[in-house]
Design a protein around this motif. Structure first.
Motif, PDB file in Angstrom:
ATOM      1  N   SER A 130       0.633  -1.244   0.133  1.00  0.00           N
ATOM      2  CA  SER A 130       0.299   0.095  -0.057  1.00  0.00           C
ATOM      3  C   SER A 130       0.898   1.157  -0.023  1.00  0.00           C
ATOM      4  O   SER A 130       1.424   1.551   1.078  1.00  0.00           O
ATOM      5  CB  SER A 130      -0.950  -0.003   1.101  1.00  0.00           C
ATOM      6  OG  SER A 130      -1.489   1.366   1.397  1.00  0.00           O
ATOM      7  N   THR A 133      -0.139   3.867   2.541  1.00  0.00           N
ATOM      8  CA  THR A 133       0.258   3.654   3.908  1.00  0.00           C
ATOM      9  C   THR A 133       1.548   4.095   4.055  1.00  0.00           C
ATOM     10  O   THR A 133       2.113   4.846   5.015  1.00  0.00           O
ATOM     11  CB  THR A 133       0.108   2.264   4.471  1.00  0.00           C
ATOM     12  OG1 THR A 133      -1.375   1.763   4.289  1.00  0.00           O
ATOM     13  CG2 THR A 133       0.413   1.896   5.591  1.00  0.00           C
ATOM     14  N   TRP A 146       3.881  -0.764   7.666  1.00  0.00           N
ATOM     15  CA  TRP A 146       3.755  -0.576   6.111  1.00  0.00           C
ATOM     16  C   TRP A 146       4.478  -1.393   5.095  1.00  0.00           C
ATOM     17  O   TRP A 146       4.472  -1.472   4.053  1.00  0.00           O
ATOM     18  CB  TRP A 146       3.903   1.127   5.965  1.00  0.00           C
ATOM     19  CG  TRP A 146       5.178   1.415   6.356  1.00  0.00           C
ATOM     20  CD1 TRP A 146       5.267   2.212   7.608  1.00  0.00           C
ATOM     21  CD2 TRP A 146       6.380   1.619   5.784  1.00  0.00           C
ATOM     22  NE1 TRP A 146       6.740   2.353   7.721  1.00  0.00           N
ATOM     23  CE2 TRP A 146       7.483   2.205   6.733  1.00  0.00           C
ATOM     24  CE3 TRP A 146       6.742   1.246   4.501  1.00  0.00           C
ATOM     25  CZ2 TRP A 146       8.619   2.345   6.181  1.00  0.00           C
ATOM     26  CZ3 TRP A 146       8.030   1.629   4.087  1.00  0.00           C
ATOM     27  CH2 TRP A 146       9.020   2.090   4.920  1.00  0.00           C
ATOM     28  N   GLN A 172       2.671  -4.545  -6.765  1.00  0.00           N
ATOM     29  CA  GLN A 172       2.005  -3.407  -7.159  1.00  0.00           C
ATOM     30  C   GLN A 172       2.934  -2.125  -6.890  1.00  0.00           C
ATOM     31  O   GLN A 172       2.929  -1.294  -6.625  1.00  0.00           O
ATOM     32  CB  GLN A 172       1.071  -2.879  -6.052  1.00  0.00           C
ATOM     33  CG  GLN A 172      -0.287  -3.903  -6.043  1.00  0.00           C
ATOM     34  CD  GLN A 172      -1.047  -4.132  -7.392  1.00  0.00           C
ATOM     35  OE1 GLN A 172      -1.325  -3.127  -7.982  1.00  0.00           O
ATOM     36  NE2 GLN A 172      -1.368  -5.564  -7.921  1.00  0.00           N
ATOM     37  N   LEU A 371      -5.015   2.623  -5.137  1.00  0.00           N
ATOM     38  CA  LEU A 371      -3.305   2.718  -5.166  1.00  0.00           C
ATOM     39  C   LEU A 371      -3.161   3.650  -3.830  1.00  0.00           C
ATOM     40  O   LEU A 371      -2.167   3.533  -2.931  1.00  0.00           O
ATOM     41  CB  LEU A 371      -2.442   2.903  -6.359  1.00  0.00           C
ATOM     42  CG  LEU A 371      -2.120   1.671  -7.395  1.00  0.00           C
ATOM     43  CD1 LEU A 371      -1.529   2.514  -8.451  1.00  0.00           C
ATOM     44  CD2 LEU A 371      -1.128   0.704  -6.620  1.00  0.00           C
TER      45      LEU A 371
END
Length: 402
Positions: A130, A133, A146, A172, A371
């Motif tokens: 993430s 985050t 994170w 990602q 995202l």
């Protein structure tokens, strides 16, 4: 605060809009995203060499233009209007500022001029999955969760006689399949006292590096899975100068600027979707008159216009004051989602076809919120930082004299 654009900023906007109108139409976008890199390399070199786009916010001593977040936001707003597939966001908004903030003098001198010249693209690989985050947009980064966390989570780093070695994977990762330089967040020091540090992985020389482009909702925003198997790496910054808390502070600072840049990009996309819709309802006729002349359609378009303009004001303010980046991003992402959904509806049947470009804007809206959102968490975190949930908080009084 002077909200007016400078002559230089207006020139950046005009030049970039003219170039992208010529080189980045819907057909060119579809061709670019199907290449190995996921973007038009020739266009990227032109943007770098002729306009200096990747070095826009870098200091002149490193070959940059010496501008700031406001100029980068202006450029990204135009890139958003065209849905430009490029490594601009990952390179100029994420990686380059981290190198400038955390890197040693030698690392900055070796890497930043190449980034500014467009010779080197870079990205940030975050094992937590993430970016919102890790960048401090929807939560506190001080805990280290994170970055994966735990003995087996995230990416592990261990020192060796020939440098650092990384083991783990990150998914990602923006432009992770094509970036020449990866900034990887990894745990070092052993569990449970490990701390998260940033490492440089050069894709052309690193061993044990595997990168796979993932199928993404938005093809203009390519992402990849990065696998590290005893991959050689270099610590970003000097070991004796790295703060005990790791790069959390630098990531949060970069996150605020990135949010402002992303907000401007989302506003550009929303404005373009609205403009295309207005042109369509002017030309599309039903019952012998343009559908744009119907009062219900006018009301819907007026609501969208107000929403986009409000988001643009918030994005421009955040470019001047990045501390407002989180709220500006929330407003821009919401405006983009609602505007693109209405654009599909007002285009009628053609808005649902693959041949039309409306779905490209819908996908950008959905992918950006996945995202860097969601919107409600961006607002929630901004409210927490402002102390709105603190016991005894009193809303400041505003007196208006008429």
């Amino acid at each position: 605060m002077d909200a007016a654009f400078t002559a230089e900023q207006d020139e950046i906007r005009r030049t970039l809009r003219e170039l992208l109108a010529e080189r980045c139409g819907p057909d060119e976008i579809r061709s670019a995203v199907r290449t190995a890199h996921g973007y038009d390399e020739t266009l990227w070199r032109q943007l770098a060499q002729d306009l200096g786009l990747p070095g826009l916010a870098l200091a002149e001593e490193y070959g940059g233009a010496g501008c700031g977040p406001a100029e980068l936001a202006v450029a990204c707003e135009e890139a958003g209007r065209a849905l430009l597939p490029s490594p601009l966001l990952a390179t100029a908004a994420l990686a380059a500022p981290l190198i400038a903030a955390v890197g040693t003098d030698a690392q900055r001198t070796a890497l930043l001029p190449r980034i500014a010249a467009g010779e080197l693209t870079a990205t940030l690989a975050l094992p937590g999955g993430s970016p919102a985050t890790a960048l401090g947009l929807i939560g506190d980064t001080s805990g280290g969760a994170w970055a994966g966390g735990g003995r087996s989570g995230g990416v592990q780093a261990r020192p060796g006689p020939d440098g650092w070695r990384l083991y783990g994977e990150a998914a990602q990762v923006l432009d992770g399949h094509s970036a020449g330089l990866l900034l990887v967040a990894a745990h070092a020091g052993g569990f449970p006292r490990s701390r998260t540090l940033l490492f440089l992985v050069r894709s052309d020389t690193a061993t044990g590096l595997a990168r796979t482009r993932q199928t993404s909702l938005d093809e203009t925003r390519p992402v990849a899975r990065v696998e590290l198997r005893e991959t050689t790496a270099e610590l970003l910054g000097a070991d004796d100068t790295v703060d005990v808390s790791g790069p959390a502070g630098a990531l949060a600072a970069v996150g605020r600027t990135t949010a402002a840049v992303l907000a401007a990009e989302a506003v550009g996309a929303a404005a373009s979707a609205l403009d295309r819709t207005v042109e369509h309802v002017k030309a599309r006729e039903q019952f012998g008159r343009a559908i744009g002349s119907f009062q219900a359609v006018k009301h819907r378009l007026a609501d969208l216009y107000v929403r986009v303009q409000a988001a643009r004001s918030a994005a421009h303010y955040a470019a001047w004051d990045p501390t407002a980046g989180g709220l500006a991003l929330a407003q821009a992402l919401e405006a983009l989602r609602i505007t693109t959904a209405e654009a599909v509806q007002l285009h009628g049947g053609i808005g649902f076809t693959w041949e039309h470009e409306a779905h490209l804007y819908v996908k950008r809206a959905a992918a950006d919120e996945l995202l860097f959102g969601p919107v409600h968490r961006l607002r929630d975190h901004a409210a927490e930082q402002a102390g709105l949930f603190t016991p005894g908080f009193r809303e400041p009084r505003v007196e208006v004299t008429v």
